[in-house]
Design a protein around this motif. Sequence first.
Motif, mmCIF file in Angstrom:
data_model
loop_
_atom_site.group_PDB
_atom_site.id
_atom_site.type_symbol
_atom_site.label_atom_id
_atom_site.label_comp_id
_atom_site.label_asym_id
_atom_site.label_seq_id
_atom_site.Cartn_x
_atom_site.Cartn_y
_atom_site.Cartn_z
ATOM 1 N N GLU A 4 0.842 -1.197 0.000
ATOM 2 C CA GLU A 4 0.000 0.000 0.000
ATOM 3 C C GLU A 4 0.875 1.244 0.000
ATOM 4 O O GLU A 4 1.867 1.313 0.722
ATOM 5 C CB GLU A 4 -0.930 0.008 1.214
ATOM 6 C CG GLU A 4 -1.802 1.243 1.216
ATOM 7 C CD GLU A 4 -3.198 1.007 1.786
ATOM 8 O OE1 GLU A 4 -3.938 1.984 1.865
ATOM 9 O OE2 GLU A 4 -3.529 -0.141 2.159
ATOM 10 N N TYR A 5 0.494 2.202 -0.817
ATOM 11 C CA TYR A 5 1.255 3.445 -0.941
ATOM 12 C C TYR A 5 0.351 4.630 -0.613
ATOM 13 O O TYR A 5 -0.875 4.553 -0.762
ATOM 14 C CB TYR A 5 1.788 3.597 -2.376
ATOM 15 C CG TYR A 5 2.777 2.527 -2.746
ATOM 16 C CD1 TYR A 5 4.144 2.703 -2.545
ATOM 17 C CD2 TYR A 5 2.335 1.313 -3.268
ATOM 18 C CE1 TYR A 5 5.056 1.702 -2.868
ATOM 19 C CE2 TYR A 5 3.240 0.303 -3.591
ATOM 20 C CZ TYR A 5 4.597 0.502 -3.384
ATOM 21 O OH TYR A 5 5.488 -0.481 -3.689
ATOM 22 N N ASP A 6 0.969 5.731 -0.182
ATOM 23 C CA ASP A 6 0.181 6.963 0.004
ATOM 24 C C ASP A 6 -0.267 7.499 -1.351
ATOM 25 O O ASP A 6 -1.400 7.911 -1.540
ATOM 26 C CB ASP A 6 1.027 8.040 0.712
ATOM 27 C CG ASP A 6 1.373 7.635 2.137
ATOM 28 O OD1 ASP A 6 0.465 7.153 2.836
ATOM 29 O OD2 ASP A 6 2.547 7.778 2.529
ATOM 30 N N VAL A 7 0.685 7.490 -2.284
ATOM 31 C CA VAL A 7 0.406 8.052 -3.613
ATOM 32 C C VAL A 7 1.053 7.162 -4.674
ATOM 33 O O VAL A 7 2.193 6.727 -4.512
ATOM 34 C CB VAL A 7 1.019 9.479 -3.756
ATOM 35 C CG1 VAL A 7 0.722 10.046 -5.138
ATOM 36 C CG2 VAL A 7 0.478 10.419 -2.693
ATOM 37 N N ILE A 8 0.302 6.902 -5.746
ATOM 38 C CA ILE A 8 0.915 6.280 -6.925
ATOM 39 C C ILE A 8 0.925 7.329 -8.029
ATOM 40 O O ILE A 8 -0.100 7.963 -8.309
ATOM 41 C CB ILE A 8 0.162 5.015 -7.383
ATOM 42 C CG1 ILE A 8 0.242 3.937 -6.300
ATOM 43 C CG2 ILE A 8 0.750 4.499 -8.701
ATOM 44 C CD1 ILE A 8 -0.481 2.639 -6.645
ATOM 45 N N LYS A 29 4.870 7.779 1.117
ATOM 46 C CA LYS A 29 5.349 6.571 0.449
ATOM 47 C C LYS A 29 4.827 6.601 -0.990
ATOM 48 O O LYS A 29 3.610 6.554 -1.214
ATOM 49 C CB LYS A 29 4.833 5.339 1.198
ATOM 50 C CG LYS A 29 5.434 4.046 0.690
ATOM 51 C CD LYS A 29 4.993 2.874 1.563
ATOM 52 C CE LYS A 29 5.556 1.583 1.006
ATOM 53 N NZ LYS A 29 5.010 0.419 1.713
ATOM 54 N N VAL A 30 5.756 6.691 -1.941
ATOM 55 C CA VAL A 30 5.360 6.940 -3.333
ATOM 56 C C VAL A 30 5.815 5.790 -4.236
ATOM 57 O O VAL A 30 6.964 5.339 -4.168
ATOM 58 C CB VAL A 30 5.998 8.259 -3.847
ATOM 59 C CG1 VAL A 30 5.642 8.488 -5.311
ATOM 60 C CG2 VAL A 30 5.541 9.451 -2.999
ATOM 61 N N GLY A 268 -6.379 1.891 -6.057
ATOM 62 C CA GLY A 268 -5.153 1.201 -6.447
ATOM 63 C C GLY A 268 -4.901 1.294 -7.941
ATOM 64 O O GLY A 268 -5.682 1.891 -8.681
ATOM 65 N N LYS A 277 -2.065 -1.010 -3.888
ATOM 66 C CA LYS A 277 -3.116 -0.184 -3.280
ATOM 67 C C LYS A 277 -2.588 1.223 -3.027
ATOM 68 O O LYS A 277 -1.397 1.418 -2.778
ATOM 69 C CB LYS A 277 -3.561 -0.787 -1.949
ATOM 70 C CG LYS A 277 -4.178 -2.161 -2.055
ATOM 71 C CD LYS A 277 -4.811 -2.546 -0.716
ATOM 72 C CE LYS A 277 -5.320 -3.976 -0.727
ATOM 73 N NZ LYS A 277 -4.213 -4.960 -0.700
ATOM 74 N N CYS A 278 -3.491 2.207 -3.057
ATOM 75 C CA CYS A 278 -3.077 3.581 -2.750
ATOM 76 C C CYS A 278 -4.276 4.426 -2.353
ATOM 77 O O CYS A 278 -5.424 4.047 -2.577
ATOM 78 C CB CYS A 278 -2.378 4.213 -3.954
ATOM 79 S SG CYS A 278 -3.505 4.467 -5.330
ATOM 80 N N LYS A 279 -3.968 5.596 -1.767
ATOM 81 C CA LYS A 279 -5.025 6.531 -1.377
ATOM 82 C C LYS A 279 -5.256 7.575 -2.461
ATOM 83 O O LYS A 279 -6.342 8.122 -2.606
ATOM 84 C CB LYS A 279 -4.640 7.225 -0.065
ATOM 85 C CG LYS A 279 -4.339 6.266 1.083
ATOM 86 C CD LYS A 279 -3.945 7.036 2.360
ATOM 87 C CE LYS A 279 -3.515 6.102 3.480
ATOM 88 N NZ LYS A 279 -2.162 5.558 3.314
ATOM 89 N N VAL A 281 -3.949 9.068 -6.587
ATOM 90 C CA VAL A 281 -3.208 8.868 -7.840
ATOM 91 C C VAL A 281 -2.894 10.231 -8.454
ATOM 92 O O VAL A 281 -3.750 11.121 -8.488
ATOM 93 C CB VAL A 281 -4.024 8.019 -8.840
ATOM 94 C CG1 VAL A 281 -3.511 8.201 -10.266
ATOM 95 C CG2 VAL A 281 -3.950 6.546 -8.469
#
Length: 444
Positions: A4-8, A29-30, A268, A277-279, A281
């Motif tokens: 899981e990332y904060d931002v992709i 976390k990118v 995601g 997964k991410c919060k 994009v």
Amino acid sequence: MDEEYDVIVLGTGLKECILSGLLSVDGLKVLHMDRNDYYGGESTSLNLVQLWKRFKGGDKPPAELGSSRDYNVDMIPKFIMANGALVRVLIHTDVTKYLYFKAVDGSFVYNKGKVHKVPATDMEALKSPLMGIFEKRRARKFFIYVQDYKESDPKTHEGMDLTRVTTRELIAKYGLDDNTVDFIGHALALHRDDRYLDEPALDTVKRMKLYAESLARFQGGSPYIYPLYGLGELPQAFARLSAVYGGTYMLNKPECKVEFNEEGKVCGVTSEGETAKCKKVVCDPSYLPNKVRKVGKVARAIAIMSHPIPNTNDSHSVQIILPQKQLGRKSDMYLFCCSYTHNVAPKGKFIAFVSTEAETDNPEIELKPGVSLLGQVDEIVYETYDRSEPVNECSLDNCFISTSYDGTTHFESTVDDVLNLYTKITGKVLDLNVDLSAASAAEE
């Protein structure tokens, strides 16, 4: 990849790379992915063979153009204002340690069929052939007002509130003629059309001050700087920076499908059967085509030459702005030229771009006023590309989409977009009060 990332971030275009760098430095976390196997997306840099493949469809470039790998042709060429926002962002993230800049030789404007150096100070105004003797004196007074103006010091305002007074009213006070207003508005303040005349004058005065301060910074012939080996160096420098802060980069990831939950929020990104997964994009318009709309297109020509652009004092790197009014158009035209002195071409070769917001479907005819200033060219290609902007509500879907690159040959509008996106993503305004001297050591 199943983390899981904060931002992709999708796409390694310049805007995406700057944002990825800023967010990594902020401790997020990118994960940064690109469907291409090269950095830069739309703003990539091509060697001669790649350029030929893209515009001529595969046949080998002529041998007299020199070695392919000596070419670094930027697809979105833009000069950097020496004291502008991009330099501040570069210093803020400390990415300057990966880059070497060199001052740009010349800044010119097209006026009544001729190319002139852009006068930026009261002294230059007195020397400029753009104006007659009485107009020079009026312009000099106006330049002195702008140079002395300090927003925080009412004594310098001469009784005018520039948040209320329009640019047109301010200029009328100094009695400047339309011709002078044209080069001030378009070549110094870098406005793209004439709407600024009826907007508060403060923005124009600030833009003029930025130009003059940038010009003074390197004592060169222009306020602009440009990286050695071209702008293709920037995305890679930000990729390195992101890695230092624990960001992950993946090139050559096909598809990059953005996934949404039942509320329509992003959750995601899937590539090759794996979902990260991410919060949030962040991406360029090509990754979420159903959340953007076409707002225009850019027409441009790319030329390879064996000489500098005529009438620019033999400048090896130069920008010429052709204001819309001079051409009877709705938008300005831009000339960008760079050469072997910035390591973007083999010795003795120059690369020139002519670009504008397209108003017709025929770039060759439309770009003629700019192309005719180039003189003899070895090779020239033409193309148009669409410009898109996001129409989604990022607070509802957590998708932060950049706007396509415009036809300007300087970075000011690009950085505005990045800073606006940064604020939308983080809720903070980026502090750009930095020590500008941090980027000067690398100049030569």
